[in-house]
Design a protein around this motif. Structure first.
Motif, short mmCIF file in Angstrom:
data_model
loop_
_atom_site.label_atom_id
_atom_site.label_comp_id
_atom_site.label_asym_id
_atom_site.label_seq_id
_atom_site.Cartn_x
_atom_site.Cartn_y
_atom_site.Cartn_z
N LYS A 75 -30.95 12.30 -45.15
CA LYS A 75 -29.98 11.48 -44.59
C LYS A 75 -28.87 12.95 -44.25
N SER A 76 -27.99 12.81 -43.19
CA SER A 76 -27.20 13.61 -42.88
C SER A 76 -25.53 13.38 -43.28
N ILE A 77 -24.77 14.28 -42.98
CA ILE A 77 -23.34 14.32 -43.39
C ILE A 77 -22.37 15.01 -42.53
N CYS A 78 -21.33 14.52 -42.47
CA CYS A 78 -20.27 15.13 -41.62
C CYS A 78 -18.82 14.68 -42.42
N THR A 79 -17.84 15.36 -41.77
CA THR A 79 -16.53 14.99 -42.40
C THR A 79 -15.29 14.78 -41.40
N ALA A 80 -14.49 14.09 -41.79
CA ALA A 80 -13.37 13.81 -40.81
C ALA A 80 -12.14 14.15 -41.90
N GLU A 81 -11.43 15.33 -41.62
CA GLU A 81 -10.59 15.79 -42.65
C GLU A 81 -9.29 15.88 -41.91
N SER A 82 -7.99 15.50 -42.73
CA SER A 82 -6.86 15.79 -42.43
C SER A 82 -6.27 16.69 -43.38
N CYS A 83 -5.76 16.33 -44.64
CA CYS A 83 -4.90 17.11 -45.36
C CYS A 83 -5.63 18.31 -46.00
#
Lengths: 417, 417
Positions: free
Chosen positions: A272-280
């Protein structure tokens, strides 16, 4: 076998640099069954270094020295060692070749100053330093060993690992210490202590337990000292197995493994693959994930949506959602995670939005409030956390919480563990 | 006025704890004009502590001791001090009251162990410790001062600030030390040394110079010792001004300031915004930028394009550009930077693509090859770098190179500096 550590450098005595080298070396010696009797820091002064050497020689069999081997004027350790061991500097062609290669690889010309680094005390054992230009230097005197190493931490560590520790193993195979570190996430030190109290009460006397807390992570270190590695290992393993039963939801790895490396193995196993959506966290989680060699096979990328417009334009978070619930909310992080999966063509996504501080807090959502969501095939989970007042620590704690959260979802959904 | 620091505790000698106390104390002493001649760490053993005390007494006028004042069995410093100063333990009612108050405030009952902490060496000066249960203890002997403090960092700091530092100011108002640290980026230690050699040759003898290298950053520390702060400051400033002329393109700040904080001030001043498009650094640059409090006013966000499809889909890098030049190329990073500006509605963008290692290198583009571009209003610049073999260091060096590159572009285009 007794050792001492001498760390040389004015920067230590004026408090500009924290002496992390000494603790690293002490730990490595300790794990090889060698007692460290004293750690001494002295300035870059001939008299002080000489005195420290003389005093350490009286007490210890192995004397490790760091610092002052560089090419500049304030580096005098090599000259002092020559006087101490009644020898002189001579050119070493092998070292010169290494230095020339080092600069050639970087496409740089060799300066006179660098050439000087090929001078080594006659009669000393020259220890290869492929990571820098100053070699390590070993001296034998009346059955005692002195090893001088550069003060640059990774160069020192390389020489410890390639020369000092193997030498110890060959020459002093006697008493051994085995440590086993149990990594936990998601529980504070005192709560962890309360949870495992019955196990601690039954721990055999030979095993010592230490708590090593850091932001978001508590390590439990078990140590046992003895002669028979097999018996010791069996005893240790038995206790670790018992301990696991008290903390299945908090335990995630052994021996200072990194949480992101554990996750990496899970992704490689499941494909499987992973990504991120980051604010702080501003890219901190992506930075942690991509610190693992080979992460490009499962990490797709990230959107760092610091500005709300980036949340709206790239991650398709409806403006009215932000207006109604705020950017730090379950609704917004869940949307961020779902959209990140689509946008970055990824199986899983971590999303994070919070108030790292020092500004931006309110009575309802104080500094330290962080929402984290995990999206994936047939899964969308989110959690709220309340960390502390310090920006740097909040970022690290949010990162560890996000990685720990992802791990528990992967175990549950992918059966990876 | 010469001082020494003795830190007591097995945890230091097995490398479990990094000696941050010693560097904090050294810095505080140094700023009060007091030289620290040696820092010594010894175990919780009577003989070792006694020997360390005796040796320090021979060399120094002020001896600061931390650790071993707690209530448990391994805390023996108080007993050792009694023997050393030929005295005995007596009960101190003021300390007992403090301890009782301490536990009362926490709603806890007083144990026999805690009551023991009210015992102090007869004839010593007892120093109030409102933050804990073990008081500080001062001893005068032949014009020398010994101060024993708890090892808990904030308790030690309180006693330093409430007792040791005021005592120094009252008794030794004389000599002071001033440091100034010059931060550089983009040049290695030995090349920097060669570049500033003529300046070093002309440096007044009162000023000492030290080189402090870390990945991608070299700090130059100037120190001056004297009596008259104004004269010293003027002399130091004059030399710093001269030094600047040798390294205008490498210098970026003073006194351990962070490069990202310097950039933050430039963005606040110019009202411009920044974003990043990162491949091999995987969010590290965004993480550095967002580590600065208040960065949300100028940082828009990032696209971490680890996967080439993310470069193509989000950053509109044409697939044939990647095929023709490779993902690590001038053409690709320039396109990434331009598109990031548009996508994230930002004035400036940093883009980075490289081979962090350990895999992915080739003869033409070895591990450590990194392309960096800066895009902005009427500007598009790019540079190729060749770092080393280590993944972690390559990421940090690429980050520092990118931030330094951005700084030089901002100075050139925005007149910010």
């Amino acid at each position: 076998m007794t050792s001492e550590i001498i760390t040389i450098g004015d920067e230590l005595l004026i408090g500009q640099v924290i002496n992390t080298n000494a603790s690293w070396m002490a730990k490595a010696l300790n794990e090889s069954g060698v007692d460290v009797r004293q750690i001494t820091s002295v300035s870059d002064t001939g008299d002080e270094i000489t005195r420290a050497l003389r005093e350490a020689e009286e007490r210890a069999d192995l004397i490790l020295i760091t610092g002052g081997l560089g090419p500049t004027n304030d580096d005098i350790t090599k000259d002092v060692l020559c006087k101490y061991f009644h020898t002189e500097l001579v050119n070493d062609n092998k070292v010169l070749n290494n230095i020339q290669g080092f600069f050639q690889r970087k496409g740089l010309a060799l300066t006179e100053l660098n050439r000087k680094q090929a001078l080594v005390p006659k009669g000393s054992t020259v220890i290869d330093n492929p990571l820098g230009t100053a070699p390590g230097l070993a001296f034998h005197k009346n059955g005692k060993l002195f090893v001088a190493m550069p003060g640059v931490p990774y160069e020192m560590k390389h020489i410890m690992q390639s020369f000092v520790l193997p030498w110890l193993q060959n020459n002093y195979p006697g008493s051994i210490i085995i440590h086993k570190t149990i990594m936990t996430q998601g529980i504070g030190e005192s709560f962890l202590a309360a949870k495992i109290a019955p196990w601690v009460d039954g721990l055999p006397r030979e095993i010592k337990l230490a708590y090593l807390p850091s932001p978001g992570i508590v390590r439990l270190r078990l140590s046992i000292k003895g002669k028979d590695r097999d018996i010791m290992k069996r005893l240790l393993d038995r206790e670790v197995e018992k301990l696991m039963k008290y903390i299945p939801e908090y335990f995630w790895g052994f021996d200072d493994e990194k949480l992101e490396a554990v996750l990496g193995k899970m992704f490689k196993k499941t494909g499987k693959s992973i990504c991120t959506a980051e604010s702080c966290t501003g890219g901190y989680v992506a930075h942690r994930i991509t610190g693992v060699p080979g992460s490009s096979s499962y990490f797709k990328g990230s959107v760092i949506a610091y500005d709300n417009h980036v949340k709206e334009n790239l991650l398709k978070v409806p403006p009215d959602l932000i207006e109604k619930y705020g950017a730090v909310s379950r609704e917004v992080v869940e949307k961020m995670a779902e959209e990140a999966c689509k946008l970055l063509d990824s199986d899983y996504a971590i999303s994070i939005s919070g108030i790292a501080g020092p500004d931006g807090g309110s009575a309802e959502k104080p500094v330290g409030t962080v929402w984290i969501a995990i999206a994936g095939p047939d899964v969308l989970e989110s959690k709220k956390f309340l960390f502390g007042d310090e920006r740097d620590r909040n970022i690290v704690r949010a990162g560890n919480a996000a990685l720990g959260f992802l791990r528990s979802v992967l175990i549950q959904k992918e059966g990876a563990g």
